[in-house]
Design a protein around this motif. Structure first.
Motif, mmCIF file in Angstrom:
data_model
loop_
_atom_site.group_PDB
_atom_site.id
_atom_site.type_symbol
_atom_site.label_atom_id
_atom_site.label_comp_id
_atom_site.label_asym_id
_atom_site.label_seq_id
_atom_site.Cartn_x
_atom_site.Cartn_y
_atom_site.Cartn_z
ATOM 1 N N UNK A 196 0.880 -1.182 0.000
ATOM 2 C CA UNK A 196 0.000 0.000 0.000
ATOM 3 C C UNK A 196 0.911 1.223 0.000
ATOM 4 N N UNK A 197 1.470 1.535 -1.190
ATOM 5 C CA UNK A 197 2.519 2.543 -1.301
ATOM 6 C C UNK A 197 2.044 3.941 -0.944
ATOM 7 N N UNK A 198 0.805 4.295 -1.258
ATOM 8 C CA UNK A 198 0.259 5.626 -0.977
ATOM 9 C C UNK A 198 -1.194 5.457 -0.561
ATOM 10 N N UNK A 199 -1.520 5.899 0.645
ATOM 11 C CA UNK A 199 -2.872 5.720 1.180
ATOM 12 C C UNK A 199 -3.468 7.065 1.551
ATOM 13 N N UNK A 200 -4.692 7.340 1.081
ATOM 14 C CA UNK A 200 -5.428 8.555 1.438
ATOM 15 C C UNK A 200 -6.361 8.207 2.594
ATOM 16 N N UNK A 201 -6.146 8.841 3.757
ATOM 17 C CA UNK A 201 -6.898 8.519 4.968
ATOM 18 C C UNK A 201 -8.025 9.503 5.243
ATOM 19 N N UNK A 202 -8.218 10.513 4.371
ATOM 20 C CA UNK A 202 -9.328 11.457 4.526
ATOM 21 C C UNK A 202 -9.018 12.573 5.508
ATOM 22 N N UNK A 203 -10.051 13.149 6.117
ATOM 23 C CA UNK A 203 -9.913 14.252 7.083
ATOM 24 C C UNK A 203 -9.849 13.688 8.495
ATOM 25 N N UNK A 204 -8.776 14.011 9.200
ATOM 26 C CA UNK A 204 -8.579 13.516 10.564
ATOM 27 C C UNK A 204 -8.978 14.607 11.548
ATOM 28 N N UNK A 205 -10.163 14.436 12.186
ATOM 29 C CA UNK A 205 -10.659 15.424 13.140
ATOM 30 C C UNK A 205 -9.770 15.447 14.379
ATOM 31 N N UNK A 206 -9.762 16.601 15.078
ATOM 32 C CA UNK A 206 -8.923 16.719 16.267
ATOM 33 C C UNK A 206 -9.406 15.740 17.333
ATOM 34 N N UNK A 207 -8.435 15.083 17.973
ATOM 35 C CA UNK A 207 -8.749 14.086 18.996
ATOM 36 C C UNK A 207 -9.036 12.708 18.442
ATOM 37 N N UNK A 208 -9.133 12.549 17.119
ATOM 38 C CA UNK A 208 -9.443 11.258 16.518
ATOM 39 C C UNK A 208 -8.172 10.517 16.132
ATOM 40 N N UNK A 209 -8.324 9.192 15.902
ATOM 41 C CA UNK A 209 -7.216 8.313 15.553
ATOM 42 C C UNK A 209 -7.572 7.522 14.302
#
Length: 830
Positions: free
Chosen positions: A711-724
């Motif tokens: 998985x050479x390049x992964x888009x994880x989206x928007x990471x809200x504050x306090x989230x994992x």
């Protein structure tokens, strides 16, 4: 042993006898009786009171200044007060005034008409604790004449107005508050009368026109125990001003209720208070941006795709649901119709700090469209924070080129990049109108002229007609015209007409466009002879560096202050900075959002001449806990000017908006990379990524560099504050040696700029080991067998050998048994 106990008892009895003898030696003088020596070694050098006027019933503080003798070093000095007309308040006599100091303040109250006070100091002698040294001082207080006749202090004041207490809000400045925000008002209350006011209740009464809310009515009431003459107290009121409150200046009231001294009935008065309300940030403010349609020029009878972005970036709160639709506008005369029967689109959420949502509609253009622009009405239906349903309509215009027959032989010229005055123009001030003429058609434009004309009150100061012989396709011609309002010009927005005409209407259709210029009339500026116009200081320009400030960092502000008056100079300009308070429930995080760096919050400018601008550069610090939003840097501008030989003062308030963002941050879990691995042999890593900052990390991406990855390049989206969030992949390398790579984390920061962080990973990659005993001969690569396969082959071989052994044992057993049986049979036959 017995003798020893007898000795001990005898010794105890002797000690007791000695104690009795010692007590007997002090007979005739008790422990509390000490010798008193009157002296004058402590004298009062000076004294003063905190009240200018003292009379019967008046409470005041008496401060005495005295000399402390060396003989009293380290000794407590006691002070006693004796008077027929004064008593000590809230303290018991004598008063211990300590071992150091040369002044002391005594709270007093006048109860009569004799101003004499006897003050006695006493302390024990340093050399002899049994000797008490005293010093008596007499002072005299001047009392006000509170008697109607000469007989003592029991009369009443001859002037009943002297007992009136006047409470006022002093130095009243008109506060400016913003609709749709929490309001904290602060005033200073002063007792401007002669007597103390007690049990004061000060209530803020907003006018009925102001739409406000408050959690408790106590937020609009201040209770003050008492105010003496010339004393002041802070008044604070807080409430929420709803966004629906119109912007204007409102007349409110302050209501006072208090008891004057010796009064049995309360006094109630009111004072007018003016408050200026300015338009605030609405809860929801929907706008359409990124408007596009394909094709860019609509053709009659063909399909056109219309797209735009709906955003709420100018609002202050989320809107949960927005229904976007194309309105069936009767005035549009069915220029465009909906295709596929889809006439609406639902947007579930629009946040002020997020990008908007893109909406697309498929339309069909009427076959009757001619050349020109045609409107499409977009209806936006939503519910605001008070759950009230609202609808906003926006008009979009689509350009049509008309039918081919209609356009044949026509030349198309467009006016773009119009530059005109954006501010106010005075009646005698000239200005420029400039624009570009662009040939956007498919043929060369020839022999046409451009004219620019104002109305009767705005006249040209230069040649206002230009003839253009030819303009190639795509070519641009820049034109500038100068105008000036006449002395008869009225205050209004005057229209300037731009017109382009050709020889014939058929070959070159006439095109017109208008520009508005706001002109201020001569009579409204006031005649300089009357000298009654008031100079105004404005912030005519400001720049921030950086444009978007990070919380916890410094930023520079370049401000330009301009005196807009034509003839008057403003002097002694004092500019005070005040930032809004950080709205955090944690008291440790509260305070002003901005504070000046290496300077005070006030600076001075000697003077600004008429029409002159003066710049000022400031460095401000943003507190680390400031919320990510637009904060206001408030300025109070105080200045003086002369009007008919009289010096007048004025105070103006202004604000500078500063966009503050919280710095972004994230952490990852600890993970291990094997120190050694083989070529082509994969190993796994598992990442746990937590947003520990105070803002959302948009478009979060993880990329592997230097290794092969599943998985050479992964888009994880928007990471809200306090989230994992999590990321797993297998890494490998086809090269030997020490291999170094990186894990690259990238995202869009709160300021809209891309940000990235690298984390190094490295391991040693070794060649695959070859087993020389696996049957591989030199030069015979066919016999080469990898270690895993060799291991499998050895296992099979062991199983086969074991099976053969078992069979052999079974065969041997069978053979032996047969021989034994045969031998038995032979013996039996014998």
């Amino acid at each position: 042993m017995k003798k020893f106990l007898v000795y001990i008892c005898a010794l105890v009895i002797c000690f007791n006898v000695v104690g009795v003898d010692i007590s007997a030696s002090d007979e005739g003088k008790s422990s509390g009786d000490k010798e008193v020596t009157p002296t004058t070694d402590i004298t009062i050098n000076n004294y003063d009171t905190d009240e200018d006027e003292i009379y019967s019933g008046k409470e005041f503080d008496l401060t005495i200044h005295f000399n402390r003798p060396s003989n009293a070093e380290g000794k407590n000095i006691f002070l006693n007060v004796q008077s027929s007309s004064f008593i000590v308040m809230n303290k018991s006599l004598p008063i211990n005034i300590g071992t150091t100091g040369d002044k002391y303040t005594i709270p007093m109250k006048c109860t009569g008409s004799d101003g004499t006070i006897n003050i006695t100091f006493s302390y024990t002698d340093k050399e002899d604790d049994t000797n008490t040294i005293t010093s008596v001082n007499t002072i005299s207080i001047d009392l006000a004449n509170t008697s109607s006749s000469g007989g003592g202090g029991g009369g009443t004041d001859s002037n009943p107005d002297r007992y009136n207490t006047e409470l006022v809000v002093e130095d009243q400045k008109i506060p400016t508050i913003t609709a749709g925000s929490n309001v904290d008002l602060s005033f200073e209350l002063k007792n401007a009368g002669f007597y103390t006011a007690k049990n004061i209740k000060v209530e803020f009464l907003p006018t009925e026109e102001i739409d406000f809310e408050t959690n408790s009515i106590l937020n609009l009431v201040n209770n003050i125990p008492q105010l003496r003459k010339n004393e002041t107290a802070k008044l604070k009121y807080s409430f929420y001003l709803n966004g629906s409150t119109p912007a204007k200046t409102y007349k409110c009231q302050i209501k006072y209720s208090y008891y004057p001294i010796n009064a049995k009935q309360p006094v109630t008065t009111t004072q007018d208070l003016f408050i200026k309300v300015r338009k605030g940030i609405p809860d929801v403010d929907l706008k359409l941006t990124d408007i596009a349609y394909t094709p860019s020029v609509v053709k009659p009878g063909e399909k056109v795709q219309l797209s735009f972005t709906v955003n709420n970036n100018y609002g202050s709160s989320n809107v949960k649901s927005v229904d976007v639709s194309i309105k069936d506008d009767e005035n549009a005369k069915n220029y465009f119709t909906i295709m596929n029967g889809i006439n609406s689109c639902k947007i579930t959420n629009l946040s002020p700090d997020k990008e908007g949502k893109k909406v697309t509609f498929d339309l069909f253009a009427s076959s009757e469209l001619k050349k020109g622009s045609y409107p499409v009405t977009i209806a936006l239906k939503y519910k605001d924070s008070s759950n009230t349903e609202k609808t906003v309509e926006k008009k979009l215009y689509l350009m049509s080129e008309g039918s081919e027959d209609e356009d044949k032989g026509n030349t198309e010229v467009t006016v773009k990049n119009i530059v005109s005055p954006t501010g106010q123009i005075n009646y005698n001030q000239s200005f420029d109108i400039s624009f570009d003429i662009i040939n956007t058609g498919e043929e060369k434009a020839e022999n046409f002229y451009v004219s620019v004309n104002g109305d009767e009150e705005v006249v040209p100061m230069s040649q206002n007609i230009n003839t253009i012989n030819e303009l190639e396709v795509g070519a641009t011609k820049h034109l500038t015209y100068k105008f000036k309002p006449t002395e008869e010009a009225t205050t209004k927005n005057h229209l300037i007409k731009i017109e382009i005409k050709g020889k014939t209407e058929e070959e070159f259709p006439t095109m017109s466009q208008y520009v508005g210029v706001y002109v201020k009339a001569k009579e409204e500026e006031k005649d300089d002879k009357n000298n009654t116009s008031k100079p105004i200081i404005i912030i005519d320009n400001f720049t921030l560096n950086p444009d978007i400030c990070n919380a916890g960092e410094n930023f520079d502000v370049d401000i330009s202050f301009k005196n807009t008056h034509k003839t008057k100079t403003v002097k002694n300009i004092k500019i005070s900075l005040a930032a809004e308070e950080n709205q955090d429930t944690d008291k440790e995080k509260s305070g002003s959002v901005f504070t000046p760096v290496d300077t005070s919050s006030t600076f001075f400018i000697d003077e600004i001449k008429p029409q002159q601008s003066i710049g000022q550069k400031l460095t401000m610090f943003t507190i680390p806990y400031a919320a990510s939003k637009v904060h206001n840097l408030n300025l109070d501008i105080y200045y003086e000017y002369t009007n008919e030989d009289e010096t007048l003062t004025e105070t103006i308030k202004d604000t500078i908006p500063v966009t503050v963002v919280q710095p972004s941050n994230f952490i990852t879990n600890e993970f291990k990379i094997p120190e050694q691995t083989f070529v082509g042999q994969p190993f796994s890593i598992s990442l746990e990524i937590s947003n520990t900052g105070k803002t959302t990390l948009d478009n979060f991406t993880v990329e592997i560099e230097g290794f092969e990855a599943t998985n050479n390049r992964a888009y994880l989206g928007n990471l809200e504050r306090g989230n994992t969030t999590y990321y797993d992949t297998d890494l490998s390398s086809n090269e030997e040696g020490e291999i170094t790579g990186n894990i690259i984390f990238s995202y869009t920061g709160p300021d809209g700029k891309p940000q990235s962080r690298k984390q190094e990973i490295k391991t040693t990659v070794m060649a695959m080991e070859i087993d020389n005993n696996a049957g591989m001969e030199a030069g015979n690569m066919d016999n080469f067998m990898p270690p895993e396969e060799a291991k499998k082959s050895n296992t099979k071989l062991i199983i086969i050998i074991a099976a053969v052994a078992v069979v052999a044992v079974v065969v041997v057993v069978i053979i032996v048994r047969k021989k034994i049986k045969k031998k038995k049979e032979l013996n039996f036959d014998e």
